[in-house]
Design a protein around this motif. Structure first.
Motif, short mmCIF file in Angstrom:
data_model
loop_
_atom_site.label_atom_id
_atom_site.label_comp_id
_atom_site.label_asym_id
_atom_site.label_seq_id
_atom_site.Cartn_x
_atom_site.Cartn_y
_atom_site.Cartn_z
N LEU A 140 -5.94 3.00 -10.26
CA LEU A 140 -6.04 1.85 -9.38
C LEU A 140 -4.72 1.09 -9.30
CD1 LEU A 140 -9.47 0.52 -10.69
CD2 LEU A 140 -9.06 1.96 -8.68
N HIS A 141 -4.35 0.75 -8.08
CA HIS A 141 -3.14 -0.02 -7.81
C HIS A 141 -3.44 -1.00 -6.69
CE1 HIS A 141 -1.68 3.56 -9.82
NE2 HIS A 141 -0.61 2.85 -10.17
N VAL A 142 -2.70 -2.10 -6.68
CA VAL A 142 -2.90 -3.11 -5.65
C VAL A 142 -1.54 -3.52 -5.10
CG1 VAL A 142 -3.90 -5.36 -5.10
CG2 VAL A 142 -4.88 -4.01 -6.97
N CYS A 143 -1.44 -3.54 -3.79
CA CYS A 143 -0.26 -4.07 -3.12
C CYS A 143 -0.61 -5.49 -2.69
CB CYS A 143 0.11 -3.22 -1.91
SG CYS A 143 1.61 -3.78 -1.07
N PHE A 144 0.11 -6.47 -3.23
CA PHE A 144 -0.12 -7.87 -2.92
C PHE A 144 0.86 -8.30 -1.84
CE2 PHE A 144 -1.69 -7.38 -7.21
CZ PHE A 144 -2.84 -8.16 -7.22
N PHE A 145 0.35 -9.00 -0.84
CA PHE A 145 1.16 -9.52 0.26
C PHE A 145 1.17 -11.04 0.18
CE2 PHE A 145 -0.42 -5.47 1.70
CZ PHE A 145 0.66 -4.90 2.32
N ALA A 146 2.28 -11.66 0.58
CA ALA A 146 2.34 -13.12 0.63
C ALA A 146 1.37 -13.65 1.67
CB ALA A 146 3.76 -13.59 0.94
N ASP A 147 1.31 -12.98 2.79
CA ASP A 147 0.39 -13.36 3.87
C ASP A 147 -0.63 -12.25 4.05
OD1 ASP A 147 1.84 -15.75 4.61
OD2 ASP A 147 3.35 -14.42 5.48
N THR A 148 -1.59 -12.49 4.90
CA THR A 148 -2.54 -11.44 5.24
C THR A 148 -1.76 -10.30 5.90
OG1 THR A 148 -4.28 -13.06 5.56
CG2 THR A 148 -4.63 -10.90 6.54
N PRO A 149 -1.94 -9.08 5.41
CA PRO A 149 -1.20 -7.97 6.01
C PRO A 149 -1.59 -7.78 7.48
CG PRO A 149 -2.80 -7.16 4.41
CD PRO A 149 -2.83 -8.66 4.36
N PRO A 150 -0.66 -7.31 8.28
CA PRO A 150 -0.99 -7.08 9.68
C PRO A 150 -2.15 -6.08 9.81
CG PRO A 150 1.29 -6.45 9.19
CD PRO A 150 0.67 -6.91 7.92
N GLY A 175 -2.88 4.69 12.33
CA GLY A 175 -2.19 5.97 12.45
C GLY A 175 -2.22 6.81 11.19
N ILE A 176 -2.83 6.29 10.15
CA ILE A 176 -2.95 7.05 8.90
C ILE A 176 -4.36 7.65 8.86
CG2 ILE A 176 -3.04 6.90 6.37
CD1 ILE A 176 -0.23 6.52 7.36
N GLU A 177 -4.43 8.94 8.82
CA GLU A 177 -5.72 9.63 8.72
C GLU A 177 -6.06 9.73 7.23
OE1 GLU A 177 -9.17 10.85 9.59
OE2 GLU A 177 -7.81 10.49 11.26
N LEU A 178 -6.76 8.74 6.73
CA LEU A 178 -7.02 8.65 5.29
C LEU A 178 -7.74 9.88 4.74
CD1 LEU A 178 -7.92 4.87 4.97
CD2 LEU A 178 -5.85 6.02 4.16
N SER A 179 -8.59 10.50 5.55
CA SER A 179 -9.33 11.66 5.06
C SER A 179 -8.39 12.82 4.70
CB SER A 179 -10.38 12.11 6.08
OG SER A 179 -9.75 12.52 7.28
N ALA A 180 -7.21 12.85 5.29
CA ALA A 180 -6.24 13.91 4.99
C ALA A 180 -5.67 13.77 3.58
CB ALA A 180 -5.11 13.89 6.01
N TYR A 181 -5.84 12.62 2.97
CA TYR A 181 -5.28 12.36 1.64
C TYR A 181 -6.33 12.42 0.53
CZ TYR A 181 -1.25 10.61 4.23
OH TYR A 181 -0.18 10.48 5.06
N GLU A 182 -7.57 12.65 0.87
CA GLU A 182 -8.63 12.64 -0.14
C GLU A 182 -8.31 13.59 -1.28
OE1 GLU A 182 -12.27 13.39 2.01
OE2 GLU A 182 -12.30 11.36 2.80
N PRO A 183 -8.61 13.19 -2.51
CA PRO A 183 -9.47 12.09 -2.92
C PRO A 183 -8.77 10.74 -2.97
CG PRO A 183 -8.77 13.25 -4.86
CD PRO A 183 -8.19 14.00 -3.67
N GLU A 184 -7.47 10.68 -2.63
CA GLU A 184 -6.79 9.38 -2.60
C GLU A 184 -7.41 8.53 -1.49
OE1 GLU A 184 -2.42 10.82 -4.14
OE2 GLU A 184 -2.64 10.25 -2.04
N ALA A 185 -7.32 7.22 -1.69
CA ALA A 185 -7.90 6.30 -0.71
C ALA A 185 -7.13 4.98 -0.73
CB ALA A 185 -9.37 6.06 -1.01
N ALA A 186 -7.23 4.26 0.38
CA ALA A 186 -6.61 2.93 0.47
C ALA A 186 -7.48 2.08 1.38
CB ALA A 186 -5.20 3.02 1.03
N GLN A 187 -7.54 0.80 1.05
CA GLN A 187 -8.35 -0.12 1.85
C GLN A 187 -7.76 -1.53 1.75
OE1 GLN A 187 -12.54 0.13 1.01
NE2 GLN A 187 -12.97 -1.80 2.01
N VAL A 188 -7.65 -2.21 2.89
CA VAL A 188 -7.18 -3.59 2.93
C VAL A 188 -8.39 -4.50 2.76
CG1 VAL A 188 -6.10 -5.39 4.35
CG2 VAL A 188 -5.24 -3.03 4.43
N VAL A 189 -8.26 -5.45 1.82
CA VAL A 189 -9.27 -6.50 1.65
C VAL A 189 -8.50 -7.80 1.43
CG1 VAL A 189 -11.22 -7.36 0.29
CG2 VAL A 189 -10.89 -4.88 0.56
N GLY A 190 -8.67 -8.75 2.33
CA GLY A 190 -7.95 -10.01 2.21
C GLY A 190 -6.45 -9.81 2.31
#
Length: 181
Positions: free
Chosen positions: A102-112, A118-133
């Protein structure tokens, strides 16, 4: 007094933009921050302040570091309350997930909104990424250093505005911040 967690981006990485943590503590204290503690050599700190404005504090800390050390790291701040919310919002931190994944990328503001466009997340499975807040959460079962998803995302302009921490560091910073309450 409000408890803050601060993350400096791009210092002490690969021998570039070197800033000893003792110097960071001193600079932060001179900038008016109290109870300053650092964690490991990668620009993590906790502190208290009577001010509550994250961006103003971040700008002031950046300016103080630039004036003293000649480097200008991006500084991302969270109050302890926001940090706890970031921990509880991790979509991957449930069950028997290895914290090393598990890793988290913290942004000063809400990320765009287009952070993952343009990222086909299924192509990277089992890796995954999700924006929350204001965070981008990664599930990287083979680690950050071997992750094709993280490597591809790190080249995108919106990601360069954030700073990534592993889950153990996230938890340790919460522990240190709780000690300041």
């Amino acid at each position: 007094m409000t408890v803050f967690i601060g993350l400096l981006r791009g210092i002490n990485v690969g021998g570039h933009a070197t800033l000893p943590m003792a110097d960071l503590r001193r600079i932060a204290g001179q900038a008016g921050l109290s109870d300053v503690k650092t964690y490991i050599q990668s620009g993590n700190l906790v502190f208290t302040s009577s001010r509550r404005d994250e961006q103003g504090l971040a700008d002031d800390l950046t300016a103080a570091i630039k004036a003293d050390a000649g480097i200008e790291p991006a500084v991302v701040l969270r109050t302890l309350a926001h940090w706890q919310q970031a921990i509880s919002s991790n979509p991957y931190a449930v069950g028997a997930v290895d914290p090393k994944s598990l890793h988290v990328c913290f942004f000063a503001d809400t990320p765009p909104n287009d952070v993952l466009d343009g990222i086909e997340l299924s192509a990277y499975e089992p890796e995954a990424a999700q924006v929350v807040g204001r965070q981008l959460y990664y599930f990287l079962p083979n680690g950050l250093g071997r992750s094709k998803l993280a490597a591809d995302l790190s080249r995108r302009k919106p990601i360069k505005a954030g700073t990534v921490r592993n889950w153990r560091t996230v938890q340790k910073l919460a522990e240190l911040a709780h000690e300041l309450r």
